[in-house]
Design an enzyme around this catalytic site. Structure first.
Site, PDB file in Angstrom:
ATOM      1  N   HIS A 157       0.812  -1.211   0.000  1.00 21.37           N
ATOM      2  CA  HIS A 157       0.000   0.000   0.000  1.00 21.37           C
ATOM      3  C   HIS A 157       0.846   1.262   0.000  1.00 21.37           C
ATOM      4  CE1 HIS A 157      -2.559   3.188   1.657  1.00 21.37           C
ATOM      5  NE2 HIS A 157      -3.532   2.563   1.007  1.00 21.37           N
TER       6      HIS A 157
ATOM      7  N   ALA B 211      -8.374  -9.218  -1.332  1.00 23.83           N
ATOM      8  CA  ALA B 211      -8.517  -8.696  -2.690  1.00 23.83           C
ATOM      9  C   ALA B 211      -9.512  -7.539  -2.713  1.00 23.83           C
ATOM     10  CB  ALA B 211      -8.963  -9.809  -3.634  1.00 23.83           C
TER      11      ALA B 211
END
Length: 123
Positions: A9, A70
């Site tokens: 991220h 996901a």
């Protein structure tokens, strides 16, 4: 040649980058071409890391997301950021980490360590 691209991220916290650097170094024992990229916030971005793998000779890039599930980053952001590179190399996106009993062992170990630091044991 296969290149491995670790994706995470991104964070304003410096330790995130140190963690992925350590994973990349360990994985270089198994894959000759390893890079990492961030979805947002940090550098290098995913597309920059993928381009670097192509420049180093990768014709196939295996993207390994350091994500548990996901979500939108996995389904939308990662593929979108790799569109340009997909014209130059085959892109294979591995599944997110998901549930893995090996991680249960790690979590248990972390909890036990935290308890031992406090001088307490659950047993």
């Amino acid at each position: 040649m296969i290149g491995l691209l670790l994706v995470l991220h991104g964070s304003k916290i410096k330790e995130w980058q140190e963690i992925v650097i350590n994973y990349a170094e360990e994985l270089k024992r198994h894959f000759p071409l390893v890079e990492y990229g961030f979805i947002e916030i940090n550098e290098p971005k995913i597309d920059e890391a993928a381009k670097k793998l192509v420049e180093r000779g990768a014709d196939t890039i295996v993207v390994v997301p350091l994500l548990f599930a996901a979500g939108m980053h996995f389904k939308r952001d990662i593929p979108n950021q790799l569109k340009e590179t997909s014209n130059k190399a085959k892109i294979i996106i591995a599944e997110p980490i998901g549930f893995d009993k090996r991680i249960v062992d790690i979590l248990k170990e972390k909890a036990e360590k935290a308890l031992s630091v406090e001088g307490t044991s659950y047993q």
